[in-house]
Write an enzyme that holds these catalytic residues in place. Structure first.
Site: not given
Ligand code: PGA
Length: 243
Positions: A107, A164
């Site tokens: 992540h 992401e």
């Molecule tokens: P968010 O986070 O939906 O709060 O933007 C997603 C993530 O970082 O997995």
């Protein structure tokens, strides 16, 4: 499912919704929310998979709670090492012991503290424990996919790749569905040596909410969503799943 048309991978399965609770909730809040989810999520499409990733400390409390259908447990990260002298680490083995089916790795909120070699080792540890890695990529660069492709050279297992973009995490700035599709195609190109496995899934994460979910869910290539803050609100999470 066909190798020539990877978009058909989804035809035979529902979507996967991963709730990344980060450190938004206390242990007791996490237990309360799980109990609520167990009541309301039973009415949703049975083919969908819901994966809740609480903090490590909440996992220990939630794991003994009664299991419900398609609601699974996941973790937000894991150690790159097998059990041993590694102070402060949480191994894939202990996550498996608690019944975790999935674990997020790489992540963007953790990548800065990790090397590609460690991410590869985490993936390898998870696969050895029958936990499906959810490997996050922020730009879908070959360098980000490399730990996954290296791990898959020697370990055959289903994996999830979550796109992401950093600019979308916690900002309410979601890229267009067209952009996400282009990135998915780029990832599929990078994963083409493994396409014969037909078992990697593609997710999007970053500011998914009831307001932003629908166009993303309409993407044929999208197998699921990784949801942060919005997944800590029961009704909002249900609305995303139902969108
Ligand atoms: P968010 O986070 O939906 O709060 O933007 C997603 C993530 O970082 O997995």
């Amino acid at each position: 499912m066909s190798t020539s048309n990877p978009s058909s991978r989804l035809d035979m399965q529902g979507k996967i919704y991963v709730a990344n609770w980060k450190t938004h909730l206390s242990v007791s809040q996490s237990c309360e929310l799980i109990a609520l989810f167990k009541k309301i999520l039973t009415q949703l499409h049975p083919q969908d998979e819901i994966v809740i990733c609480p903090t490590y400390t909440a996992l220990g409390k939630i794991a003994p709670m009664p299991k419900t259908g398609s609601l699974h447990l996941g973790a937000q990260d894991c150690s790159a090492y097998a059990p041993g002298a590694h102070t402060g680490q949480v191994t894939a083995q202990t996550l498996a012991e608690l019944g975790c089916r999935y674990c997020i790795v790489g992540h963007s909120e953790t990548r800065q503290y990790t090397t590609n070699a460690e991410i590869e080792d985490k993936i390898t540890q998870l696969i050895a424990c029958n936990i499906t890695p959810i490997v996050c990529v922020a730009q879908a660069k070959a360098q980000e996919i490399q730990p996954l492709s290296s791990a898959l050279q020697t370990n055959k297992a289903p994996v999830v790749i979550a796109y992401e973009p950093i600019s979308a995490i916690g900002t309410n700035l979601v890229p267009t569905a067209q952009h996400v599709e282009e990135i998915f195609k780029k990832i599929m190109g990078l994963m083409s040596p493994f396409e014969h496995r037909k078992d990697y899934r593609l997710m999007y994460g970053g500011s998914v909410s009831r307001a932003t979910a629908k166009p993303l869910k309409d993407l044929t290539l999208l197998d699921g969503l990784l949801i942060g803050r919005a997944s800590t609100q029961a009704q909002e999470f249900v609305d995303i799943i139902m969108a």
